[in-house]
Scaffold this motif. Sequence first.
Motif, mmCIF file in Angstrom:
data_model
loop_
_atom_site.group_PDB
_atom_site.id
_atom_site.type_symbol
_atom_site.label_atom_id
_atom_site.label_comp_id
_atom_site.label_asym_id
_atom_site.label_seq_id
_atom_site.Cartn_x
_atom_site.Cartn_y
_atom_site.Cartn_z
ATOM 1 N N THR A 48 35.951 37.942 41.245
ATOM 2 C CA THR A 48 35.511 36.754 41.066
ATOM 3 C C THR A 48 36.569 35.835 41.976
ATOM 4 O O THR A 48 37.568 36.117 42.205
ATOM 5 C CB THR A 48 36.029 36.385 39.695
ATOM 6 N N PRO A 49 35.917 34.911 42.750
ATOM 7 C CA PRO A 49 36.543 34.173 43.829
ATOM 8 C C PRO A 49 37.548 33.303 43.153
ATOM 9 O O PRO A 49 37.090 32.650 42.169
ATOM 10 C CB PRO A 49 35.415 33.280 44.634
ATOM 11 N N TYR A 50 38.317 32.899 43.923
ATOM 12 C CA TYR A 50 39.343 31.646 43.515
ATOM 13 C C TYR A 50 38.420 30.380 43.625
ATOM 14 O O TYR A 50 37.445 30.467 44.388
ATOM 15 C CB TYR A 50 40.473 31.622 44.563
ATOM 16 N N GLU A 51 39.058 29.291 42.813
ATOM 17 C CA GLU A 51 38.256 28.145 42.916
ATOM 18 C C GLU A 51 37.736 27.663 44.257
ATOM 19 O O GLU A 51 36.572 27.118 44.477
ATOM 20 C CB GLU A 51 38.988 27.127 41.957
ATOM 21 N N ARG A 52 38.707 27.607 44.970
ATOM 22 C CA ARG A 52 38.396 27.066 46.637
ATOM 23 C C ARG A 52 37.368 27.878 47.094
ATOM 24 O O ARG A 52 36.260 27.247 47.681
ATOM 25 C CB ARG A 52 39.684 27.178 47.565
#
Length: 141
Positions: A48-52
């Motif tokens: 899951t990617p970081y928000e940015r």
Amino acid sequence: MPDRAPEASIDRIRDYARAQVAKTSLRKVAKRAGVKVGATKKFIDGSTPYERNARLWKKWYLRETREGLAEAPDDALPTADAVAALEMLLISLPEERRAAGFREALEAFRRIYAGLGQQPPLWVVDLGGGDGTGGATGGEG
């Protein structure tokens, strides 16, 4: 630690990224998306990617979709892609208000098409904004 951005539409973007990496290269996809190569590798491997990075992936996907649909008819936008675009446009809303914003945006699209005497695109109908009897209420969170 920065917040992570889990959501269903990110899986569609991940699948598209995997396909693009298979066609070109990891580095080319990372560069085009504006994400580091290592983060791109982790993303296509399922993390899951970081928000940015999630925002960067969504922007990249929307650019890719827009470019790919430039020659297609207006109603060719797949429903899942419309959801991703609306989610991106509403990202500045507080998370707890996004679902309501999503529904309002969908209703606004329905009104725009009705006001111009046009049938709304299939994605509007699919998401419940066409005739008031459609499917999903749209939006994550």
